[in-house]
Motif scaffolding. Structure first.
Motif, mmCIF file in Angstrom:
data_model
loop_
_atom_site.group_PDB
_atom_site.id
_atom_site.type_symbol
_atom_site.label_atom_id
_atom_site.label_comp_id
_atom_site.label_asym_id
_atom_site.label_seq_id
_atom_site.Cartn_x
_atom_site.Cartn_y
_atom_site.Cartn_z
ATOM 1 N N ALA A 69 0.838 -1.207 0.000
ATOM 2 C CA ALA A 69 0.000 0.000 0.000
ATOM 3 C C ALA A 69 0.870 1.254 0.000
ATOM 4 O O ALA A 69 0.596 2.224 -0.716
ATOM 5 N N ALA A 70 1.939 1.242 0.799
ATOM 6 C CA ALA A 70 2.850 2.382 0.855
ATOM 7 C C ALA A 70 3.589 2.552 -0.468
ATOM 8 O O ALA A 70 3.774 3.672 -0.953
ATOM 9 N N LEU A 71 4.004 1.441 -1.080
ATOM 10 C CA LEU A 71 4.707 1.511 -2.357
ATOM 11 C C LEU A 71 3.789 2.008 -3.468
ATOM 12 O O LEU A 71 4.215 2.749 -4.357
ATOM 13 N N GLN A 72 2.524 1.613 -3.427
ATOM 14 C CA GLN A 72 1.548 2.106 -4.411
ATOM 15 C C GLN A 72 1.352 3.610 -4.251
ATOM 16 O O GLN A 72 1.299 4.351 -5.242
ATOM 17 N N ASN A 73 1.267 4.076 -3.005
ATOM 18 C CA ASN A 73 1.137 5.513 -2.768
ATOM 19 C C ASN A 73 2.403 6.245 -3.205
ATOM 20 O O ASN A 73 2.334 7.340 -3.773
ATOM 21 N N ALA A 95 4.370 5.308 -5.641
ATOM 22 C CA ALA A 95 4.339 5.367 -7.106
ATOM 23 C C ALA A 95 3.447 6.507 -7.580
ATOM 24 O O ALA A 95 3.775 7.219 -8.537
ATOM 25 N N LYS A 96 2.319 6.691 -6.902
ATOM 26 C CA LYS A 96 1.396 7.785 -7.252
ATOM 27 C C LYS A 96 2.073 9.141 -7.045
ATOM 28 O O LYS A 96 1.990 10.037 -7.904
ATOM 29 N N LEU A 97 2.771 9.312 -5.925
ATOM 30 C CA LEU A 97 3.482 10.570 -5.657
ATOM 31 C C LEU A 97 4.599 10.792 -6.665
ATOM 32 O O LEU A 97 4.817 11.916 -7.123
ATOM 33 N N PHE A 98 5.298 9.726 -7.017
ATOM 34 C CA PHE A 98 6.395 9.843 -7.983
ATOM 35 C C PHE A 98 5.888 10.330 -9.334
ATOM 36 O O PHE A 98 6.473 11.230 -9.939
ATOM 37 N N VAL A 99 4.799 9.736 -9.805
ATOM 38 C CA VAL A 99 4.259 10.110 -11.108
ATOM 39 C C VAL A 99 3.735 11.546 -11.082
ATOM 40 O O VAL A 99 3.915 12.308 -12.040
ATOM 41 N N TYR A 122 19.371 9.404 2.454
ATOM 42 C CA TYR A 122 19.693 10.665 1.777
ATOM 43 C C TYR A 122 18.430 11.305 1.197
ATOM 44 O O TYR A 122 18.142 12.485 1.433
ATOM 45 N N LEU A 123 17.664 10.533 0.432
ATOM 46 C CA LEU A 123 16.470 11.078 -0.218
ATOM 47 C C LEU A 123 15.414 11.488 0.803
ATOM 48 O O LEU A 123 14.751 12.515 0.639
ATOM 49 N N TYR A 124 15.254 10.693 1.855
ATOM 50 C CA TYR A 124 14.261 10.985 2.891
ATOM 51 C C TYR A 124 14.595 12.301 3.588
ATOM 52 O O TYR A 124 13.701 13.121 3.856
ATOM 53 N N THR A 125 15.873 12.537 3.862
ATOM 54 C CA THR A 125 16.286 13.786 4.507
ATOM 55 C C THR A 125 16.206 14.952 3.528
ATOM 56 O O THR A 125 15.696 16.033 3.856
ATOM 57 N N TYR A 126 16.683 14.728 2.314
ATOM 58 C CA TYR A 126 16.711 15.776 1.290
ATOM 59 C C TYR A 126 15.316 16.323 0.991
ATOM 60 O O TYR A 126 15.104 17.543 0.959
ATOM 61 N N LEU A 127 14.347 15.439 0.787
ATOM 62 C CA LEU A 127 13.010 15.877 0.387
ATOM 63 C C LEU A 127 12.251 16.569 1.513
ATOM 64 O O LEU A 127 11.247 17.235 1.255
ATOM 65 N N ARG A 128 12.713 16.442 2.743
ATOM 66 C CA ARG A 128 12.030 17.054 3.881
ATOM 67 C C ARG A 128 12.727 18.316 4.388
ATOM 68 O O ARG A 128 12.251 18.929 5.350
ATOM 69 N N LEU A 166 3.616 14.869 10.462
ATOM 70 C CA LEU A 166 3.714 13.412 10.464
ATOM 71 C C LEU A 166 3.166 12.828 9.171
ATOM 72 O O LEU A 166 3.734 11.865 8.628
ATOM 73 N N GLU A 167 2.093 13.416 8.662
ATOM 74 C CA GLU A 167 1.518 12.940 7.401
ATOM 75 C C GLU A 167 2.483 13.177 6.241
ATOM 76 O O GLU A 167 2.628 12.324 5.356
ATOM 77 N N PHE A 168 3.135 14.337 6.256
ATOM 78 C CA PHE A 168 4.092 14.634 5.187
ATOM 79 C C PHE A 168 5.291 13.696 5.253
ATOM 80 O O PHE A 168 5.749 13.185 4.225
ATOM 81 N N ASP A 169 5.814 13.473 6.462
ATOM 82 C CA ASP A 169 6.942 12.553 6.616
ATOM 83 C C ASP A 169 6.571 11.152 6.134
ATOM 84 O O ASP A 169 7.386 10.462 5.519
ATOM 85 N N THR A 170 5.330 10.739 6.400
ATOM 86 C CA THR A 170 4.860 9.423 5.946
ATOM 87 C C THR A 170 4.790 9.373 4.428
ATOM 88 O O THR A 170 5.182 8.375 3.809
ATOM 89 N N ALA A 171 4.283 10.453 3.825
ATOM 90 C CA ALA A 171 4.198 10.506 2.359
ATOM 91 C C ALA A 171 5.581 10.458 1.725
ATOM 92 O O ALA A 171 5.791 9.747 0.726
ATOM 93 N N VAL A 172 6.532 11.183 2.287
ATOM 94 C CA VAL A 172 7.898 11.168 1.756
ATOM 95 C C VAL A 172 8.517 9.783 1.925
ATOM 96 O O VAL A 172 9.218 9.287 1.029
ATOM 97 N N ALA A 173 8.243 9.139 3.050
ATOM 98 C CA ALA A 173 8.752 7.778 3.265
ATOM 99 C C ALA A 173 8.191 6.822 2.211
ATOM 100 O O ALA A 173 8.910 5.950 1.705
ATOM 101 N N ASP A 174 6.906 6.986 1.857
ATOM 102 C CA ASP A 174 6.307 6.156 0.804
ATOM 103 C C ASP A 174 6.985 6.424 -0.539
ATOM 104 O O ASP A 174 7.280 5.485 -1.297
ATOM 105 N N LEU A 175 7.215 7.696 -0.841
ATOM 106 C CA LEU A 175 7.865 8.066 -2.098
ATOM 107 C C LEU A 175 9.281 7.502 -2.176
ATOM 108 O O LEU A 175 9.675 6.925 -3.201
ATOM 109 N N VAL A 176 10.026 7.639 -1.104
ATOM 110 C CA VAL A 176 11.397 7.121 -1.075
ATOM 111 C C VAL A 176 11.390 5.592 -1.144
ATOM 112 O O VAL A 176 12.246 4.990 -1.807
#
Length: 254
Positions: free
Chosen positions: A38-42, A44-48, A127-133, A200-210
């Motif tokens: 579910a997190a990976l699907q989310n 993928a949606k954020l990435f696109v 790196y990506l998780y820290t960079y995007l936040r 917390l919601e944003f950090d979760t979304a970035v974690a899904d994207l990463v």
């Protein structure tokens, strides 16, 4: 100093050099999303929606997203914005010349960016998780944004609507290298304008994207790990049988 001692000294400095390459910023540990479909699907949606406007992922086809539990119809309806067929590569419609004119550099291909950013300071996901936040408002930059991990970054903050606008807070501290001199040190972020998501919601979304970008760098990683465990188990059983067979054979010889 002779060569062996010089070599030992250089090797001892390598961890410090790796941290220096990251600008001295401690990387936050990225949450593991490798077994969360579910997190990976989310992700993928954020990435696109947020990354594929400027970046390519030219080693990834849309139909590979079926490995994340998505059907071909779901991919076509929700994720296929830059192509006509699910078998096409995930590429942007932006021309490299336009990207160079707007950002000063051509945005890198993100197919294996998670692997490319791994270093002694942390994994590529860290790196990506820290960079995007850690984007913050900086009116001195052409895009209006700067980043704590990559100073004077060329990339704008594409997730700002989700995170909101934050500014960096600095404090004066004594310079550890020069007595009596004060320097500015990062002290945190101050939220200027709220985003659509709470922190917390944003950090979760970035974690899904990463997590998705980590999966994209090697879609067969989980299969490889399971296969590796099976091979090790097989070799252990085979070695045991060979050992007992060898013992039985030499027992008769003796």
């Amino acid at each position: 100093m002779n060569f062996p001692k010089r070599l030992i000294a250089i090797l001892a400095l390598l961890p410090g050099l790796a941290l220096a390459n990251e600008g001295g910023v401690a990387l936050d540990k990225a949450p593991d999303r490798s077994n969360n479909l579910a997190a990976l699907q989310n992700g993928a949606k954020l990435f696109v929606n947020y990354c594929l406007n400027c970046h390519n992922a030219s080693s990834m086809r849309y139909n590979r997203l079926k490995d994340l539990g998505l059907s071909e119809e779901q991919i076509k309806a929700n994720l296929l914005f830059t192509g006509d067929k699910v078998g096409e590569m995930m590429t942007t419609t932006m021309k490299p010349a336009d990207a160079k004119a707007w950002f000063g550099v051509v945005p890198p291909d993100l197919s294996v960016i998670q692997r490319a950013k791994a270093s002694g300071a942390g994994s590529g996901s860290d790196y990506l998780y820290t960079y995007l936040r850690t984007f913050y408002k900086d009116d001195t930059r052409p895009t209006g944004w700067n980043n704590l991990v990559v100073n004077n970054v060329a990339m704008p903050h594409v997730l700002w609507e989700l995170q909101g606008i934050q500014k960096v807070v600095m404090k004066e501290v004594p310079d550890p290298h020069e007595h009596g001199k004060m320097i500015h040190e990062f002290a945190g972020f101050e939220q200027v304008t709220p985003g659509k998501l709470q922190k917390l919601e944003f950090d979760t979304a970035v974690a899904d994207l990463v997590g998705y970008m980590e999966w994209m760098a090697e879609p067969a990683a989980q299969t490889r790990k399971k296969l590796g465990a099976a091979v090790v188990l097989f070799m252990a059983v085979f070695a045991f049988l060979a050992w007992r067979l060898n013992a039985s054979f030499w027992k008769e010889v003796k």
